[in-house]
Design a protein around this motif. Structure first.
Motif, PDB file in Angstrom:
ATOM      1  N   GLY A 139      17.564 -28.469  18.199  1.00 28.46           N
ATOM      2  CA  GLY A 139      16.157 -28.216  17.912  1.00 28.46           C
ATOM      3  C   GLY A 139      15.228 -29.372  18.177  1.00 28.46           C
ATOM      4  O   GLY A 139      14.053 -29.341  17.788  1.00 28.46           O
ATOM      5  N   LEU A 140      15.727 -30.416  18.844  1.00 31.16           N
ATOM      6  CA  LEU A 140      14.868 -31.543  19.184  1.00 31.16           C
ATOM      7  C   LEU A 140      14.160 -31.259  20.500  1.00 31.16           C
ATOM      8  O   LEU A 140      14.799 -31.060  21.523  1.00 31.16           O
ATOM      9  CB  LEU A 140      15.686 -32.829  19.316  1.00 31.16           C
ATOM     10  N   GLU A 141      12.853 -31.198  20.459  1.00 24.80           N
ATOM     11  CA  GLU A 141      12.067 -30.927  21.658  1.00 24.80           C
ATOM     12  C   GLU A 141      11.728 -32.250  22.351  1.00 24.80           C
ATOM     13  O   GLU A 141      10.944 -33.048  21.825  1.00 24.80           O
ATOM     14  CB  GLU A 141      10.781 -30.191  21.306  1.00 24.80           C
ATOM     15  N   PRO A 142      12.323 -32.524  23.508  1.00 21.19           N
ATOM     16  CA  PRO A 142      12.008 -33.787  24.187  1.00 21.19           C
ATOM     17  C   PRO A 142      10.554 -33.831  24.639  1.00 21.19           C
ATOM     18  O   PRO A 142      10.006 -32.842  25.126  1.00 21.19           O
ATOM     19  CB  PRO A 142      12.967 -33.796  25.379  1.00 21.19           C
ATOM     20  N   THR A 143       9.940 -34.980  24.446  1.00 22.45           N
ATOM     21  CA  THR A 143       8.551 -35.171  24.865  1.00 22.45           C
ATOM     22  C   THR A 143       8.501 -35.526  26.349  1.00 22.45           C
ATOM     23  O   THR A 143       9.533 -35.732  26.992  1.00 22.45           O
ATOM     24  CB  THR A 143       7.907 -36.311  24.061  1.00 22.45           C
TER      25      THR A 143
END
Length: 475
Positions: free
Chosen positions: A223-227
């Motif tokens: 669930g980590l959305e890369p920037t």
């Protein structure tokens, strides 16, 4: 007797101010003045005032002076050390500032020596010390040093600090030890996005494309959305290591999530495809970008030049000029290397002279290297030798080696002998130059000189440095 007339409030205030003048305004604190410095001239004035007013032992103000000297582009690191050495009891901020400055310098090992001195004086390092120290390890690329610093991180109980962990993962990865980098990564219960990015980039830089792909997918699943910055960092690692699969996976992810391809991400994608030889894809992306900066143009020009598309690289350079975009030193490295690959001597000469005459860009050693290679390929060895002599920098082994290679190709022994002497001044035990010169003597039938060189090599106990190569097993 006439009664005295009472004073008005205005006159009374004036009279009172004469009897009891207000205190003079307090001078601004030296720390505030130090923070507003823009030059060493201003800083030295403040430093002088601190000495005159006996405030030189104000460690807080002195630390602000030291910070400007050590970290500002207008600063002076040697002056920072003079301030530091004249401070009776430097605080931890001063130590950390100098370690930080040395970590990013040309000699990062000095940061490690500072830390050793810090510990000898029983100054306790903190959570701000180790990220700078680990940055020095990354720049120094010493695995043994990384392990030693890691033990100190454990000793002071900072193994779960996210900034410290990120530094350890990067330091191990840069030093080629992805196993220890992953062990540090796995031991952290809660990871920041930057730690994920560093570990993925570490895998990519060490040619572990499968592991990098798996970890990227795992990050997304968690669930980590890369920037955009994260994706640009991963793409940059893919460009450096030739990890095209991961770069393609990042592009697909961007399309799936509807992430806008702006200048930064667009440039990172063009750079990644161009460096990996996917020129058509890089060109397609480049043409589709509505906004481009000089880094975008450089990525495309350098990619074309490296992969033998000199004509296309030159066409793009002339187009850049027509669109009135100012090239920089990287642009000229790309164009000149393209001229080298294609043997375009006259065009290369013209572009080399354009740098300083038209754009005011002082050629660096990389530009001289391209020109020496280009002149050497064209047989203009005397001109190449004169160009080296006219450089502002001392010639290194790389540029002299390029000239020696050209001498060998054209059989010019006289210049080769002078170049070999210069190389041996820099590297007295360089075996290779003797071999090149000996072979040139043999081809010219000068057997006495061949025997003389072999005797020198034998008495000097010179050994050939082993070569190495890299093969990507996945391809």
């Amino acid at each position: 007797m006439r009664p005295t007339k009472p004073l008005s409030s205005t006159k009374l205030a004036a009279f009172t101010s004469v009897l009891h003048p207000p205190p003079p305004p307090r001078p601004p604190r030296f720390s505030l003045l130090a923070d507003k410095c823009t030059s060493m001239y201003q800083l030295k004035q403040i430093h002088a005032q601190m000495i005159v007013s006996s405030r030189i032992h104000d460690n807080y103000a002195a630390s602000r002076l030291l910070s400007f000297c050590a970290l500002s582009e207008s600063g002076d690191l040697s002056y920072a050390f003079r301030l530091f050495n004249n401070t009776k009891e430097p605080n931890s901020f001063m130590w950390n500032t100098l370690i930080r400055a040395q970590a990013g310098s040309f000699n990062p090992s000095e940061a490690l020596l500072l830390y050793v001195n810090m510990r000898r004086l029983d100054v306790v390092p903190g959570k701000h010390t180790f990220p700078f120290l680990l940055k020095a390890c990354s720049n120094f690329q010493s695995l043994e040093t990384c392990i030693q610093v890691h033990t100190h991180v454990l000793k002071f109980g900072l193994e779960l600090d996210l900034h410290v962990v990120n530094g350890m993962v990067r330091a191990y990865s840069v030093s080629g030890d992805v196993r220890n980098a992953r062990r540090v990564f796995d031991e952290v219960p809660v990871r920041s996005l930057s730690i994920w990015t560093t570990m993925i980039s570490g895998y990519a830089q060490n040619y572990c494309s499968n592991e990098a792909l798996e970890l990227f997918d795992e990050m997304v699943v968690e669930g980590l959305e890369p920037t955009g910055a994260t994706l640009a960092s991963v793409l940059s690692a893919c460009a450096r290591s030739g990890c095209l699969d991961l770069g393609e996976r990042v592009r697909v992810f961007m399309e799936e999530k509807g992430i806008e391809v702006g200048v930064i991400l667009g440039t990172a994608l063009v750079h990644m495809y161009a460096k990996n030889g996917a020129i058509l894809m890089a060109q397609k992306l480049f043409d589709s970008m509505s906004e481009r900066n000089i880094a975008t143009w450089n990525a495309m020009i350098c990619g074309l030049a490296v992969h033998g598309h000199a004509k296309e690289a030159l066409d793009l350079f002339w187009k850049l000029e027509k669109e009135q975009i100012v090239p920089n030193d990287i642009t000229f490295v790309g164009v000149l290397s393209g001229c080298c690959h294609a043997g375009l001597l006259d065009v290369g000469r013209r572009i080399f002279h354009l740098m300083k005459r038209v754009y005011g860009i002082e050629p660096k050693i990389e530009h001289y290297g391209c020109m020496v290679d280009l002149l050497g390929r064209g047989g203009e060895l005397l001109e190449a030798e004169e160009l080296i002599k006219g450089m502002a920098w001392k010639a290194d082994v790389v540029i002299l080696g390029a000239l020696l290679g050209s001498c060998k190709n054209h059989g010019i022994i006289e210049i080769a002998e002078r170049v070999v002497k210069e190389i041996l001044v820099l590297e007295p035990h360089n075996h290779g130059v003797y071999v090149v010169l000996s072979n040139m003597y043999a081809e010219a039938g000068r057997w006495e000189d061949v025997l003389r060189l072999r005797k020198v090599m034998k008495t000097g106990n010179l050994k050939k440095t082993p070569g190495w190569s890299l093969v990507d097993g996945d391809n």
